[in-house]
Write a protein that holds these residues in place. Sequence first.
Motif, PDB file in Angstrom:
ATOM      1  N   ASP A 190       2.126   7.643   5.882  1.00  0.00           N
ATOM      2  CA  ASP A 190       1.402   7.364   4.641  1.00  0.00           C
ATOM      3  C   ASP A 190       2.389   7.500   3.481  1.00  0.00           C
ATOM      4  OD1 ASP A 190      -0.307   7.099   2.521  1.00  0.00           O
ATOM      5  OD2 ASP A 190      -1.455   8.930   2.919  1.00  0.00           O
ATOM      6  N   ARG A 205       3.425   6.827  -0.333  1.00  0.00           N
ATOM      7  CA  ARG A 205       2.805   6.566  -1.627  1.00  0.00           C
ATOM      8  C   ARG A 205       3.827   6.729  -2.742  1.00  0.00           C
ATOM      9  NH1 ARG A 205      -3.386   8.741  -1.432  1.00  0.00           N
ATOM     10  NH2 ARG A 205      -3.752   8.343   0.794  1.00  0.00           N
ATOM     11  N   TYR A 251       7.121  -4.728  -5.945  1.00  0.00           N
ATOM     12  CA  TYR A 251       5.791  -4.453  -5.402  1.00  0.00           C
ATOM     13  C   TYR A 251       5.482  -5.281  -4.157  1.00  0.00           C
ATOM     14  CZ  TYR A 251       4.375  -1.634  -9.471  1.00  0.00           C
ATOM     15  OH  TYR A 251       4.261  -0.652 -10.428  1.00  0.00           O
ATOM     16  N   LEU A 282       4.361  -3.325  -0.847  1.00  0.00           N
ATOM     17  CA  LEU A 282       2.955  -3.405  -0.450  1.00  0.00           C
ATOM     18  C   LEU A 282       2.791  -4.112   0.886  1.00  0.00           C
ATOM     19  CD1 LEU A 282       1.221  -4.195  -3.860  1.00  0.00           C
ATOM     20  CD2 LEU A 282       1.058  -2.080  -2.551  1.00  0.00           C
ATOM     21  N   ARG A 332       1.822   2.350  -0.352  1.00  0.00           N
ATOM     22  CA  ARG A 332       0.773   2.379  -1.371  1.00  0.00           C
ATOM     23  C   ARG A 332       1.403   2.705  -2.721  1.00  0.00           C
ATOM     24  NH1 ARG A 332      -4.312   5.613   1.473  1.00  0.00           N
ATOM     25  NH2 ARG A 332      -4.005   4.803   3.581  1.00  0.00           N
ATOM     26  N   TYR A 340       0.737   3.517  -6.837  1.00  0.00           N
ATOM     27  CA  TYR A 340      -0.194   3.971  -7.865  1.00  0.00           C
ATOM     28  C   TYR A 340       0.543   3.971  -9.215  1.00  0.00           C
ATOM     29  CZ  TYR A 340      -3.000   5.716  -3.977  1.00  0.00           C
ATOM     30  OH  TYR A 340      -3.747   5.822  -2.827  1.00  0.00           O
ATOM     31  N   GLN A 387      -4.569   2.311  -8.382  1.00  0.00           N
ATOM     32  CA  GLN A 387      -3.861   1.843  -7.199  1.00  0.00           C
ATOM     33  C   GLN A 387      -3.669   0.337  -7.279  1.00  0.00           C
ATOM     34  OE1 GLN A 387      -5.564   2.906  -3.413  1.00  0.00           O
ATOM     35  NE2 GLN A 387      -3.905   1.959  -2.244  1.00  0.00           N
ATOM     36  N   GLN A 430      -3.218  -3.193  -5.648  1.00  0.00           N
ATOM     37  CA  GLN A 430      -3.564  -3.888  -4.410  1.00  0.00           C
ATOM     38  C   GLN A 430      -2.775  -5.189  -4.312  1.00  0.00           C
ATOM     39  OE1 GLN A 430      -5.500  -2.328  -2.329  1.00  0.00           O
ATOM     40  NE2 GLN A 430      -6.469  -0.794  -3.651  1.00  0.00           N
ATOM     41  N   THR A 431      -2.621  -5.680  -3.088  1.00  0.00           N
ATOM     42  CA  THR A 431      -1.924  -6.954  -2.941  1.00  0.00           C
ATOM     43  C   THR A 431      -2.668  -8.075  -3.677  1.00  0.00           C
ATOM     44  OG1 THR A 431      -3.091  -7.277  -0.842  1.00  0.00           O
ATOM     45  CG2 THR A 431      -0.870  -6.353  -0.738  1.00  0.00           C
TER      46      THR A 431
END
Length: 409
Positions: free
Chosen positions: A252, A254, A274, A278, A283, A285, A349, A351-352
């Motif tokens: 995970d 981030r 990005y 991604l 992830r 933020y 967050q 997102q794609t």
Amino acid sequence: MGNRWVGGNRVELLENGEQFFPRVFDAIRHAQREVIIETFILFEDKVGKELHGALRAAAQRGVKVDLMVDGFGSPDLSDEFIEGLTSAGVKVRVFDPGQRFLGQRLNVFRRMHRKIMVVDGTRAFVGGINFSADHVMDFGPKAKQDYAVELAGPIVTEIHRFVLRAIAIGGKGHGWFRRRLRAAAPHDNAPAGDAEVQFVTRDNRRHTNDIERHYRAAIRSARQRIVIANAYFFPGYRLIKEMRRAARRGVDVRLILQGEPDMQIVKTAASMLYHHLLHAGVRIYEYCERPLHGKVALADEQWSTVGSSNLDPLSLSLNLEANVVVRDRAFNQLMSERLDRLMRDHCQQIQTSDLTEWSGWRLVRSFFLFHLLRWYPSWVGWLPRHAPRLHPLEAPAPRGGGATQTDTA
């Protein structure tokens, strides 16, 4: 530095100026022998003036006080401010002051970006917080989110040796270094806690990539979780590759980056990465409350780092930086709680679906960007390799603000 693990330390996380400045000023007020400070930025605002008063009072009661500021980060200190310190006995040094051209500061590269304070050889502070009012909340919407640590235990002996050696390199010599070390503090600090700590620095001689190597090693060995909060994010190819590999093997991963940047180019540069991150499962933020200035990270349940080093070309390939790397479950858990709260309550967050569609131009730009990231550590080595100058200001300081002598750092 030898970059070795040192056990028996207490490490306390300090978040923002509200926690950092009271602890620092209290340490200075209770200093008995010595205060040494290195800082990138010192401004003549309410924080700078409080530091000024605390250092003057310490010097007047016989404490040896050494203050080093960076010539680019702290370019506008007045003669009165400097003279108020030097006349009380504070030794003030400016790292590579440089000259302005048409009002612009041109000495951008190879800055002294460290933020370190050592008191009596027994307490140390390391992190990303400068001595300026923009690190406290009442500064307003541009107040910075940042972190530092207070350390006690054997690691402080290594940090103390480092800052004394920095002064000696500036012209005092090794004999002075040995005498000052013997007079200032016990040879070894007694254990004060359970944390293992490494003090890791970056310079342009022998330790050119030590901090980045610690990041890469932590990412490579992580099995569960990686969280990196970094203000200026544009790392090299190898770091990006390790993040993508970690995410693809199920870690995970981030990133907490600037959503309300102090400089727009910071967000623009980071956002160019990005897509690559991604699509590998990282992830991202964006911290939207105010400017993020922190340089912290954690991996799994033990490893953490706090310091001055960003993950950008200046910090990774040019500046003088200092981080502490901590191996301690309790500290890692606290850091994890603080960063989780930041992501939950103050971040958006990415997102794609938030990204614009791929285009021919984006593909071309992406190709060149990745090769830039892959090779920039070699390219920046072509920049002028001057030896930065350390200017001691001796009381009484000249009215014109010039130094009475010049040493090479």
